[in-house]
Design a protein around this motif. Structure first.
Motif, mmCIF file in Angstrom:
data_model
loop_
_atom_site.group_PDB
_atom_site.id
_atom_site.type_symbol
_atom_site.label_atom_id
_atom_site.label_comp_id
_atom_site.label_asym_id
_atom_site.label_seq_id
_atom_site.Cartn_x
_atom_site.Cartn_y
_atom_site.Cartn_z
ATOM 1 N N ASP A 182 0.887 -1.162 0.000
ATOM 2 C CA ASP A 182 0.000 0.000 0.000
ATOM 3 C C ASP A 182 0.921 1.207 0.000
ATOM 4 O OD1 ASP A 182 -2.330 1.454 0.002
ATOM 5 O OD2 ASP A 182 -3.233 0.399 1.675
ATOM 6 N N ILE A 183 0.378 2.400 -0.061
ATOM 7 C CA ILE A 183 1.278 3.557 -0.200
ATOM 8 C C ILE A 183 1.282 4.484 1.012
ATOM 9 C CG2 ILE A 183 -0.306 5.199 -1.318
ATOM 10 C CD1 ILE A 183 1.984 5.792 -3.345
ATOM 11 N N GLU A 184 0.184 4.461 1.800
ATOM 12 C CA GLU A 184 0.077 5.468 2.865
ATOM 13 C C GLU A 184 1.159 5.304 3.924
ATOM 14 O OE1 GLU A 184 -2.415 3.630 1.702
ATOM 15 O OE2 GLU A 184 -4.137 4.900 1.218
ATOM 16 N N HIS A 242 -2.737 -0.282 -3.748
ATOM 17 C CA HIS A 242 -3.323 1.024 -3.395
ATOM 18 C C HIS A 242 -4.170 1.597 -4.538
ATOM 19 C CE1 HIS A 242 -3.661 5.124 -1.942
ATOM 20 N NE2 HIS A 242 -3.218 5.545 -3.115
ATOM 21 N N GLY A 243 -5.310 2.191 -4.176
ATOM 22 C CA GLY A 243 -6.109 3.003 -5.097
ATOM 23 C C GLY A 243 -6.312 2.400 -6.470
ATOM 24 N N HIS A 290 -7.639 4.693 7.582
ATOM 25 C CA HIS A 290 -8.953 4.366 7.006
ATOM 26 C C HIS A 290 -9.151 2.858 7.004
ATOM 27 C CE1 HIS A 290 -6.210 4.221 3.527
ATOM 28 N NE2 HIS A 290 -7.047 3.365 2.970
ATOM 29 N N HIS A 325 -0.914 1.279 6.403
ATOM 30 C CA HIS A 325 -1.434 2.413 7.178
ATOM 31 C C HIS A 325 -2.343 1.921 8.295
ATOM 32 C CE1 HIS A 325 -5.404 1.839 5.388
ATOM 33 N NE2 HIS A 325 -4.762 1.612 4.249
#
Ligand SMILES: [Zn+2]
Length: 282
Positions: free
Chosen positions: A8-10, A64-65, A121, A109
């Motif tokens: 993921d990126i966060e 991610h996204g 989130h 995250h």
């Protein structure tokens, strides 16, 4: 040896705010490319660490996204990458099966509502709130049902702390310290990459001593979140989904979540066989 890297990126060092996917300015374009490069550097470090530990099959899930974030032409060789928006469909951990030796979690995250963490989130509520899980610990539990241990997690101090509490033997790589949803203190990319490469190697080498994380069934599950992820969080489903284990309830629930449909109703709707009629899905 087969290693599955969930990303993921966060939780990447240097990332402090959800990216702007809409503004068409040169500045925004360059900002997003920088974030992709930071992510790619950390994922490359994880691939190197897996190879240091003797892995010969490495899959990287770009999760991610848009599921198209990692600059794969710049990624460390020796891995294959899963990307594209199917990553948000029921096959969230596409290709993860019995027989994989370990799972590695990079750029994770904190769960929704953790206001001391960057970009918190998604908060999974298990058994009416007896357990709360982040996306990272959910991935760890789904791997656990297949007998696969999660051996490494990187991100800020909040997410690594949550995962470590559930799985005390996991190796953690703290690459930033969060102060709030959009404020943190990051190590520089080269240091983050050292932490990740070393931690992944150590985790994989110690995998036989790390127990797969299993939540005993039967279980029920809901997701708590809010528009824009801004608390107070609300249950996403009217009623929690029930089943014999986490895998079963996750699969039943996932298709009902808003993010299961990212892309399908916009860019990619015409590509799905069920939509070949040419009609845009409701
Ligand atoms: Zn993300």
């Amino acid at each position: 040896m087969k290693i599955y890297i969930q990303t993921d990126i966060e939780g990447v060092a240097g990332f402090f705010s959800f990216e702007d996917r809409d503004t068409q300015t040169l500045e925004n374009f360059h900002h997003r490319q920088r974030m992709y490069r930071l992510l790619t550097g950390e994922v490359s470090a994880a691939v190197k660490g897996a190879k240091d530990a003797g892995a010969d099959t490495i899959y990287v899930n770009d999760n991610h996204g848009s599921a198209y974030n990692i600059l794969f032409e710049e990624l460390e060789g020796g891995c294959e990458i899963l990307h594209g928006r199917g990553g948000h469909s029921p096959e969230w951990l596409t290709e993860l099966k019995q027989g994989w030796d370990a799972m590695v979690l990079v750029g994770m995250h904190a769960m929704g509502g953790e206001l001391g963490a960057v970009c918190p989130h998604s908060k999974w509520e298990v058994n009416g709130g007896r357990i709360y899980m982040s996306e990272a610990s959910m991935a760890m539990a789904l791997a656990g049902d297949l007998g696969i241990p999660a051996v490494f997690v990187s991100g800020d101090q909040v997410i690594t702390g949550e995962v470590k509490e559930k799985n005390p033997d996991i190796v953690t790589g703290v690459v930033k310290h969060s102060y709030g949803p959009n404020f943190c203190r990051s190590v520089l990319p080269a240091r983050a990459q050292e932490i990740i490469r070393e931690g992944v190697r150590k985790g994989i080498e110690g995998r036989r001593k790390i127990k797969p994380y299993v939540i005993k069934g039967p279980v029920n599950l809901n997701l708590l979140d809010a528009p824009g992820h801004i608390p107070p969080l609300e249950p996403v489903l009217k009623k929690p989904v029930k089943g014999k284990n986490i895998t079963e309830v996750f699969e039943k629930a996932l298709v009902k979540f808003p993010w299961a449909h990212y892309g399908k109703t916009k860019m990619d709707w015409y590509r799905y066989p069920s939509n070949l009629s040419g009609k845009k899905p409701k």
